[in-house]
Write a protein that holds these residues in place. Structure first.
Motif, short mmCIF file in Angstrom:
data_model
loop_
_atom_site.label_atom_id
_atom_site.label_comp_id
_atom_site.label_asym_id
_atom_site.label_seq_id
_atom_site.Cartn_x
_atom_site.Cartn_y
_atom_site.Cartn_z
N HIS A 21 119.05 36.27 57.00
CA HIS A 21 120.07 37.26 56.66
C HIS A 21 119.47 38.65 56.47
N PHE A 22 118.28 38.73 55.89
CA PHE A 22 117.59 40.02 55.76
C PHE A 22 117.39 40.64 57.14
N TRP A 23 116.77 39.89 58.07
CA TRP A 23 116.47 40.43 59.39
C TRP A 23 117.73 40.69 60.20
N SER A 24 118.79 39.93 59.99
CA SER A 24 120.04 40.21 60.70
C SER A 24 120.60 41.57 60.28
N GLU A 25 120.45 41.91 59.00
CA GLU A 25 120.89 43.22 58.51
C GLU A 25 120.00 44.34 59.03
N VAL A 26 118.69 44.11 59.06
CA VAL A 26 117.76 45.14 59.54
C VAL A 26 118.02 45.45 61.01
N LEU A 27 118.19 44.40 61.83
CA LEU A 27 118.26 44.58 63.28
C LEU A 27 119.67 44.60 63.85
N GLY A 28 120.69 44.32 63.04
CA GLY A 28 122.03 44.23 63.56
C GLY A 28 122.26 42.96 64.35
N GLU A 30 122.98 38.64 64.47
CA GLU A 30 123.92 37.74 63.80
C GLU A 30 123.23 36.42 63.48
N VAL A 31 123.62 35.83 62.35
CA VAL A 31 123.18 34.47 62.01
C VAL A 31 124.29 33.55 62.51
N ASP A 46 120.54 38.07 68.93
CA ASP A 46 121.22 39.16 69.62
C ASP A 46 121.01 38.86 71.10
N PRO A 47 122.07 38.87 71.91
CA PRO A 47 121.91 38.55 73.33
C PRO A 47 120.92 39.44 74.07
N SER A 48 120.69 40.65 73.58
CA SER A 48 119.78 41.57 74.29
C SER A 48 118.34 41.50 73.80
N GLY A 49 118.06 40.69 72.78
CA GLY A 49 116.70 40.63 72.25
C GLY A 49 116.28 39.21 71.99
#
Length: 127
Positions: A21-28, A30-31, A46-49
């Motif tokens: 959840h931390f990294w989902s907020e940092v990078l935009g 989704e979990v 993220d589909p692009s990363g």
């Protein structure tokens, strides 16, 4: 044999869901729902990363990471504008639980960047 084009970055951690959840907020990122509720692992996508995968391990972090993420917050910027952008992003991720470690100011060879630690102490850079 064709080269592999897909990969994920795997983190060992104590609390996979919290770190995801931390990294989902940092990078935009989704979990995904499939990653919720299993205490042994979680991920954010993220589909692009690349997917970030977090797996529970019994031991704690004891040394500097041999691999870290560079969060590209200042791409294309230089000088004071870059530093101000990086400092603003640092304030945002500190509010999420990160710790600012060191500001590395621009020199003849490199632009400014900020060394950070995530909520479990893993190093990353705002670049």
């Amino acid at each position: 044999m064709a080269p592999v084009h897909h990969f994920q970055v795997t983190y060992d951690c104590a609390d996979p869901e919290r770190v995801a959840h931390f990294w989902s907020e940092v990078l935009g990122y989704e979990v995904p729902p499939s990653a919720e509720g299993d205490a042994s692992w979680s991920c954010c996508v993220d589909p692009s990363g690349p997917r970030l995968y977090f797996q529970r391990v019994p031991e704690g972090k004891v040394a500097k990471n041999r691999l870290h993420l560079d969060v590209r917050a200042g791409t294309g910027l230089a000088g004071k504008e870059r530093l101000a952008t990086l400092e603003a992003e640092s304030a945002r991720v500190v509010a999420l639980g990160a710790v600012q470690v060191q500001i590395l100011l621009a020199d003849e060879d490199n632009e400014s960047c900020i060394v950070m630690r995530d909520i479990e102490g893993n190093e990353f850079c705002l670049d």
